[in-house]
Structures are given as C-alpha cells and as structure tokens.
Design an enzyme around this catalytic site. Structure first.
Site, short mmCIF file in Angstrom:
data_model
loop_
_atom_site.label_atom_id
_atom_site.label_comp_id
_atom_site.label_asym_id
_atom_site.label_seq_id
_atom_site.Cartn_x
_atom_site.Cartn_y
_atom_site.Cartn_z
N TYR A 1 0.89 -1.12 -0.12
CA TYR A 1 0.13 -0.03 -0.03
C TYR A 1 0.98 1.18 0.09
O TYR A 1 0.71 2.13 -0.91
CB TYR A 1 -0.90 0.08 1.22
CG TYR A 1 -1.63 1.16 1.70
CD1 TYR A 1 -2.41 1.85 0.60
CD2 TYR A 1 -1.45 1.99 2.75
CE1 TYR A 1 -2.94 3.16 0.88
CE2 TYR A 1 -2.15 2.97 3.14
CZ TYR A 1 -2.90 3.80 2.13
OH TYR A 1 -3.71 4.94 2.45
N1 LIG Z 1 -8.55 6.35 6.61
C1 LIG Z 1 -7.33 6.37 6.69
O1 LIG Z 1 -6.72 6.35 8.14
C2 LIG Z 1 -6.27 6.91 5.70
C3 LIG Z 1 -4.93 7.20 6.25
C4 LIG Z 1 -3.97 7.58 5.38
C5 LIG Z 1 -4.49 7.85 3.99
N2 LIG Z 1 -5.81 7.57 3.48
C6 LIG Z 1 -6.15 7.87 2.22
O2 LIG Z 1 -7.57 8.64 2.24
C7 LIG Z 1 -8.34 8.44 1.12
C8 LIG Z 1 -9.68 7.86 1.39
O3 LIG Z 1 -9.49 6.76 2.16
P1 LIG Z 1 -10.72 6.13 2.99
O4 LIG Z 1 -10.04 5.36 4.40
O5 LIG Z 1 -11.68 7.16 3.11
O6 LIG Z 1 -10.76 5.01 2.24
P2 LIG Z 1 -12.43 4.57 1.41
O7 LIG Z 1 -12.08 3.05 0.75
O8 LIG Z 1 -13.59 4.38 2.27
O9 LIG Z 1 -12.58 5.37 0.16
C9 LIG Z 1 -11.93 5.34 -1.16
C10 LIG Z 1 -12.85 5.36 -2.14
O10 LIG Z 1 -12.03 5.33 -3.46
C11 LIG Z 1 -13.06 4.64 -4.15
N3 LIG Z 1 -12.01 3.96 -5.19
C12 LIG Z 1 -11.26 3.17 -5.16
N4 LIG Z 1 -10.55 2.76 -6.25
C13 LIG Z 1 -11.18 3.47 -7.12
C14 LIG Z 1 -10.98 3.63 -8.54
N5 LIG Z 1 -9.93 3.08 -9.32
N6 LIG Z 1 -11.74 4.51 -9.26
C15 LIG Z 1 -12.76 5.25 -8.59
N7 LIG Z 1 -13.00 5.13 -7.15
C16 LIG Z 1 -12.16 4.20 -6.39
C17 LIG Z 1 -13.74 3.56 -3.40
O11 LIG Z 1 -14.79 2.89 -3.94
C18 LIG Z 1 -14.10 4.18 -2.01
O12 LIG Z 1 -15.12 4.81 -2.06
C19 LIG Z 1 -7.43 7.20 0.35
O13 LIG Z 1 -6.65 7.93 -0.57
C20 LIG Z 1 -6.50 6.62 1.45
O14 LIG Z 1 -5.25 5.89 0.82
C21 LIG Z 1 -6.89 7.22 4.49
#
Ligand SMILES: NC(=O)c1ccc[n+]([C@@H]2O[C@H](COP(=O)([O-])OP(=O)(O)OC[C@H]3O[C@@H](n4cnc5c(N)ncnc54)[C@H](O)[C@@H]3O)[C@@H](O)[C@H]2O)c1
Length: 275
Positions: free
Chosen positions: A85
C-alpha cells in the site's frame, strides 16, 4: 474522466479515491497498482492543460515506512515502504510531482495520519473493536497494544482539507525552512495529523469508556507491514492554515460510537427488511 472534466472545468480537484488499507495489500496487490497508480495517473493525464488551479491528493503517513525519526517530517525520506500500500502511495506522490513539474499543475499531497470517525472504513480497527466489545467477543490487539498512532478525527481532517484548498503551492514560494515545497515544481506534501500519538491500549480504553463495557483483549504480535509508531510533525500544516487536528481520542471515539450504534441498528433493520 475526460467527459467529467470537460463538463465541469473544475478549478479545484480533491482526489481521495484509492485502494486503502495496509493488510489487504498483501492479499491483493494488483488492486493497489490499479487504483493508486493507474487511477491517479488517469486523473492527472486528464487534468493537464485543463486550467485547474489546485489538485489535492490523499497520501498517507505509511509512506514514512522504516523512517525511525519521530515526529515524521515532510522532508524525511520515504524510500523504505513497509507495505505494498505504502509503495503505491509513494509512487503516486512521484507521479503527481512529475505531472506538477511538467504541466505546471499546483499540487498538494496530504499525508493523512490514521483517520477515524463516522462513515469511516469498516475494515478499520475502531469498527471491529466496537462490534466485538458489544457482542462480548474478544478483540485482536496487535503489537501487544504498544503501537502508537497519531489518530486524526475526521472533522479535523475535513476542516484541514478545506482550508488547504486555498493554499495552492507556487514555484519558489517557500513559507519556511520546513516547507516541503519542491525546488522545481509547484508541489508540496503536507502532514495532516495533530502530532499527539496515542498508544493503542489507551485508544481501546476510550472505546471501553464510550461503550461503558470492558473489552476481552487477545494480545498479539505486530502484523507484517505495520509500523511501531506514527506521529505527525504538524508545523507545516499549522503554518499553512493556522490550525492542526486537536480532537482528543476520548471525545472522537465517543462521537464515533454515538453515530455507529444507531447506524448499525438501522442497517441491520434494512437487512432484515430486504429479507
Ligand atoms: N482512513 C485512513 O486512516 C487513511 C489514512 C491515510 C490515508 N488515507 C487515504 O485517504 C483516502 C480515503 O481513504 P478512506 O479511508 O476514506 O478509504 P475508502 O475505501 O473509504 O474510500 C476510498 C474510495 O475510493 C474509491 N475507489 C477506489 N478505487 C477507485 C477507482 N479505481 N476509481 C474510482 N474510485 C475508486 C472506493 O470506492 C472508495 O469509495 C485514500 O486515498 C486513502 O489512501 C486514509
């Protein structure tokens, strides 16, 4: 993507879509390459020459990987990813930097630190903890609970993202010695975390307190790909927007539980109705 950008001519693009999660990246690495690299590159390709004013992209504290210096500063190296990741997110940052340089695209990559709260990802520990404690089932506590995480409450994060939309990087306009602004592109990375790491055991205490119930703890070693501690150096964020995440975990966890219990109840009702 091309149609959407042509129809909407966006001035600001906030790109949050990703295949997230450290653990699942060992099971299905291809999903991470597809969403985080190809997905991001597809977006950037369509944005070049579109007139967009600012692109903001979600990256992660996992990019710091094997970096042993705490708190994590944006200028620390990110060449030792500990999970697939993280590797794809580092690659995504590199793609964004190249596009920014070549096409003059003002770009900010956020590095989020363990975000939690209502509407979070159900594979995250907080969901599992609340579900298990409610049902008197044991919870898996990795790293024997000694791992430290800089937990960020979702409202603080949303507020920071909104404010950062107004701070588009510009070439040569560094705002201080710790600014991560690229020397060649209108590009910077910025931590979104409060710099107040909390031990996992204390986080679990907050869950117990919010539920008024004790957890049965299944103490386990660290999982592959996990880092021992994360903590954000929040100086750049503070300099850019004037505030940093500050919701304490007991309050944030209580707000989560307040949302989650009725939400789960409603969902189980829907599932029953759907038959
Ligand atoms: N939640 C955390 O603690 C955290 C920490 C660090 C970084 N992030 C980053 O924050 C962002 C949001 O994360 P989250 O926790 O809300 O995750 P999440 O899985 O709830 O949201 C990600 C969304 O991206 C969509 N998605 C994935 N691949 C796709 C594609 N190819 N085309 C279109 N849509 C696509 C999914 O359907 C989902 O709705 C991400 O980039 C994640 O890497 C999150």
């Amino acid at each position: 993507m091309r149609e959407i950008i042509a129809d909407w001519s966006p001035e600001i693009v906030i790109h949050l879509a990703a295949q997230a999660g450290v653990r699942y990246s060992m099971e299905n690495p291809a999903a991470y390459l597809s969403s985080n690299l190809i997905g991001t590159q597809t977006l950037l390709e369509e944005l070049k020459g579109s007139g967009v004013r600012h692109i903001l992209i979600a990256s992660t504290s996992s990019t710091y990987g094997g970096n042993a210096f705490l708190p994590f500063q944006e200028l620390h190296p990110t060449h030792q990813p500990m999970s697939l990741y993280a590797a794809t997110k580092i690659g995504m940052e590199a793609l964004a930097h190249s596009y920014s340089h070549l096409w003059d695209l003002p770009t900010t990559c956020f590095r989020f630190f363990t975000v939690y709260g209502p509407w979070g990802r159900p594979d995250m520990a907080l969901f599992k903890f609340v579900n298990a404690i409610e049902r008197d089932e044991p919870i898996d506590v990795y790293g024997y609970g000694r791992m430290m995480r800089d937990f960020t409450y979702i409202d603080d994060l949303v507020h920071a993202v909104e404010r950062l939309t107004e701070t588009a990087p510009a070439r040569g306009e560094r705002i201080g010695a710790h600014d991560s602004l690229s020397t060649i592109a209108p590009y910077r990375v910025v931590n979104i975390g409060g710099g107040q790491p909390v031990q996992l055991l204390d986080f679990i205490d907050a869950v117990e307190q919010a539920l008024g119930k004790n957890a049965r703890r299944n103490m386990l070693p660290m999982q592959p790909g996990d880092v021992v501690a994360t903590s954000a150096d929040a100086r750049l964020l503070r300099d850019l927007i004037g505030i940093i995440p500050s919701t304490p975990v007991d309050l944030g966890v209580a707000k989560f539980v307040e949302w989650f219990l009725p939400y789960r109840h409603a969902r189980s009702g829907e599932a029953l109705l759907a038959g």
